[in-house]
Design an enzyme around this catalytic site. Sequence first.
Site, PDB file in Angstrom:
ATOM      1  N   ASP A  68      -6.851   6.139  -0.088  1.00  0.00           N
ATOM      2  CA  ASP A  68      -7.654   5.235   0.717  1.00  0.00           C
ATOM      3  C   ASP A  68      -6.925   3.901   0.902  1.00  0.00           C
ATOM      4  O   ASP A  68      -6.650   3.201  -0.073  1.00  0.00           O
ATOM      5  CB  ASP A  68      -8.985   5.027  -0.011  1.00  0.00           C
ATOM      6  CG  ASP A  68      -9.974   4.261   0.830  1.00  0.00           C
ATOM      7  OD1 ASP A  68     -10.058   4.562   2.035  1.00  0.00           O
ATOM      8  OD2 ASP A  68     -10.640   3.370   0.308  1.00  0.00           O
ATOM      9  N   THR A 101      -8.770   2.388   7.573  1.00  0.00           N
ATOM     10  CA  THR A 101      -8.067   1.217   7.034  1.00  0.00           C
ATOM     11  C   THR A 101      -6.553   1.393   7.083  1.00  0.00           C
ATOM     12  O   THR A 101      -5.831   0.445   7.375  1.00  0.00           O
ATOM     13  CB  THR A 101      -8.511   0.945   5.587  1.00  0.00           C
ATOM     14  OG1 THR A 101      -8.398   2.144   4.827  1.00  0.00           O
ATOM     15  CG2 THR A 101      -9.947   0.489   5.548  1.00  0.00           C
ATOM     16  N   THR A 102      -6.087   2.605   6.820  1.00  0.00           N
ATOM     17  CA  THR A 102      -4.643   2.833   6.858  1.00  0.00           C
ATOM     18  C   THR A 102      -4.145   2.658   8.291  1.00  0.00           C
ATOM     19  O   THR A 102      -3.130   1.990   8.533  1.00  0.00           O
ATOM     20  CB  THR A 102      -4.307   4.255   6.365  1.00  0.00           C
ATOM     21  OG1 THR A 102      -5.030   4.501   5.169  1.00  0.00           O
ATOM     22  CG2 THR A 102      -2.839   4.423   6.119  1.00  0.00           C
ATOM     23  N   ASP A 394     -16.452   6.804   3.155  1.00  0.00           N
ATOM     24  CA  ASP A 394     -15.797   6.802   4.472  1.00  0.00           C
ATOM     25  C   ASP A 394     -16.598   7.673   5.444  1.00  0.00           C
ATOM     26  O   ASP A 394     -16.868   7.277   6.572  1.00  0.00           O
ATOM     27  CB  ASP A 394     -14.367   7.356   4.380  1.00  0.00           C
ATOM     28  CG  ASP A 394     -13.409   6.348   3.759  1.00  0.00           C
ATOM     29  OD1 ASP A 394     -13.866   5.239   3.408  1.00  0.00           O
ATOM     30  OD2 ASP A 394     -12.214   6.662   3.626  1.00  0.00           O
TER      31      ASP A 394
HETATM   32  P1  ADP Z   1      -7.399   6.015   7.649  1.00  0.00           P
HETATM   33  O1  ADP Z   1      -7.434   5.160   6.425  1.00  0.00           O
HETATM   34  O2  ADP Z   1      -6.770   5.299   8.795  1.00  0.00           O
HETATM   35  O3  ADP Z   1      -8.709   6.636   7.985  1.00  0.00           O
HETATM   36  P2  ADP Z   1      -6.551   8.704   7.010  1.00  0.00           P
HETATM   37  O4  ADP Z   1      -5.582   9.071   5.944  1.00  0.00           O
HETATM   38  O5  ADP Z   1      -7.982   9.044   6.814  1.00  0.00           O
HETATM   39  O6  ADP Z   1      -6.375   7.172   7.297  1.00  0.00           O
HETATM   40  O7  ADP Z   1      -6.035   9.398   8.346  1.00  0.00           O
HETATM   41  C1  ADP Z   1      -6.692   9.251   9.554  1.00  0.00           C
HETATM   42  C2  ADP Z   1      -5.907   9.930  10.640  1.00  0.00           C
HETATM   43  O8  ADP Z   1      -5.778  11.320  10.397  1.00  0.00           O
HETATM   44  C3  ADP Z   1      -6.611   9.794  11.977  1.00  0.00           C
HETATM   45  O9  ADP Z   1      -5.678   9.449  12.964  1.00  0.00           O
HETATM   46  C4  ADP Z   1      -7.184  11.189  12.199  1.00  0.00           C
HETATM   47  O10 ADP Z   1      -7.341  11.485  13.571  1.00  0.00           O
HETATM   48  C5  ADP Z   1      -6.135  12.036  11.567  1.00  0.00           C
HETATM   49  N1  ADP Z   1      -6.622  13.378  11.198  1.00  0.00           N
HETATM   50  C6  ADP Z   1      -7.711  13.687  10.459  1.00  0.00           C
HETATM   51  N2  ADP Z   1      -7.826  15.038  10.338  1.00  0.00           N
HETATM   52  C7  ADP Z   1      -6.792  15.580  11.006  1.00  0.00           C
HETATM   53  C8  ADP Z   1      -6.329  16.921  11.247  1.00  0.00           C
HETATM   54  N3  ADP Z   1      -6.978  17.972  10.768  1.00  0.00           N
HETATM   55  N4  ADP Z   1      -5.204  17.075  11.964  1.00  0.00           N
HETATM   56  C9  ADP Z   1      -4.541  16.032  12.447  1.00  0.00           C
HETATM   57  N5  ADP Z   1      -4.890  14.754  12.255  1.00  0.00           N
HETATM   58  C10 ADP Z   1      -6.007  14.517  11.551  1.00  0.00           C
HETATM   59 MG    MG Z   2      -9.824   8.077   6.950  1.00  0.00          MG
END
Ligand code: ADP
Ligand code: MG
Length: 542
Positions: A68, A101-102, A394
């Site tokens: 996270d 957040t990332t 989240d």
């Molecule tokens: P954040 O802290 O930004 O939410 P995450 O590690 O949760 O970071 O990653 C979010 C990103 O991962 C988003 O761009 C989302 O669209 C992408 N994402 C989530 N699930 C999938 C998936 N199954 N395949 C490809 N991208 C995905």
């Molecule tokens: Mg996320």
Amino acid sequence: MRKMADQNQNQPIYVLPESAIRTKGREAHRNNIAAAKALSETVRTTLGPKGMDKMLVDSMGDIIITNDGVTILDEMQIEHPTAKMLVEVAKTQEKEVGDGTTTAVVLSGELLKSAENLIDKDIHPTVIIKGYRIAGEIAQKVLNNMSEKLKVEDDEILKKIAMTAMNGREAEAYKEKLASLCVKAIRRITDNHKNIDIENVKIEKKVGDSIENSELIEGIIIDKEKVHYGMPNKIKNAKILLLDSALEIKSTEIDSKLSITDPEQLQSFIDKEEQIIKDMVDKIAQTGANVVFCQKGIDDMAQHYLSKNNIYAVRRIKASDMEKLSRATKGKIISNLKDISKGDLGYAGVVEELKVGDEEMTYVRNCKDPKAVTFLIHGGTQHVVDEVERSIKDSLGDIISALKNERVVGGAGATEIEIARNLRKYSEKLSGREQLAVTAFAESMEIIPRTLAENSGLDPIDILTSLKSKHDEGKKWAGVDVFTGKISDSWRLGIIEPLKIKLQAIQSAVEVANMILRIDDIIASGKEDQQQQMPQGGMPYQ
Ligand code: ADP
Ligand code: MG
């Protein structure tokens, strides 16, 4: 004091303390950008379903394992002033949406990195700032236009949103079940999708069982035991009194002296006190209450009488938990026992004391149409339940945000590519330097799909090329399917996110990047311990 040379006078003018450190102009930009880049590189590897986790060890040796963004940045105890600004971006994102957040930090870092390239080409930061501002506005428009309206009553799509947030996290293996619980929790606490308070979903954690057995309690779990061993352990058809005043004899406000001359007098004094307490408990029992939740104290005598009346009682409950109990059981919080009536009591199918780990807890469950519920997370170890809790938060945040806004988008890099495509088209209308800034912004957006690909071991150049061509063909939801390595329709894959995540991430990223670009002079005051915090390469001012 350091002297500041003045050409017209021989006398030096002292403005800064001797120990002050100052960095100016391009050097200042370079330092700030280096710090921002370092930070965003750190969290970048965690982005997406195949992102890695970070293990953070604090000064006490406590460990957190997480994916996270905001937790990582928070725990890193960052000192650098510019890097701290990026941490703020993550916190704003967390507060406004609860997820993304990332993404927000990675975008900020990339915008600054692209800006550095432009500065190296002698483009003035003001031009970049202007270009970024325009591009940011267009990005928001593109996002709004491409987003889809959410059918607020559609549980399936809300579930997909919750699952997208869990991808790549500890919770992923059980995401179907956990996502259903998230949707159920939100549905429970509100009838009005515009007005949802996440506080009404209480999260409790239980170590020592599988994540799969996590459950939604139609009521509230209070981490307190009953006050007296003689009280029943379990009450069915609980009629609950919520009291925010103490069940004890009030001590006098002024110091008073009581002269007692013979033992009988003392006895009658004690008897009187006992009678007052007994009357209080009788009054409670008369209403039919068989459970008392008290925000303040319950003294020994009161505990004794409550127990004699087979009333289950808990004391010193947090005010926030009292509110939740009130929402869950529909009981009214009473301040004065004189005012209570049957109608003020709350209801729960069961109130019971259960041992969770080493602790006794009070479960208030099977409430009727509760407007506050408890998400009870199970998991093998403390680290696991903590990380599952972060994903659940989240997911809940994403569901709430989607419902409030009623607009959603496909993920997996689709929005970022679409924004970049539109910006490139728009930039053709611009001249020279501004065009460069807008194009740099477009390129920066591509960091999201590029990182998703990189983190999954895919070739980012191949992926970006195919993605762009799909979008040129009008496939607006084309994204990276990190599991197959192919370009797929993110919407059809069920990778769905609230529009607000993307809007907020871009807005914050532009704001912070522009704020950092506007700084051309860093003056760090000369305290000894602050010198170490000076951006690397800072030169003492002479
Ligand atoms: P954040 O802290 O930004 O939410 P995450 O590690 O949760 O970071 O990653 C979010 C990103 O991962 C988003 O761009 C989302 O669209 C992408 N994402 C989530 N699930 C999938 C998936 N199954 N395949 C490809 N991208 C995905
Ligand atoms: Mg996320």
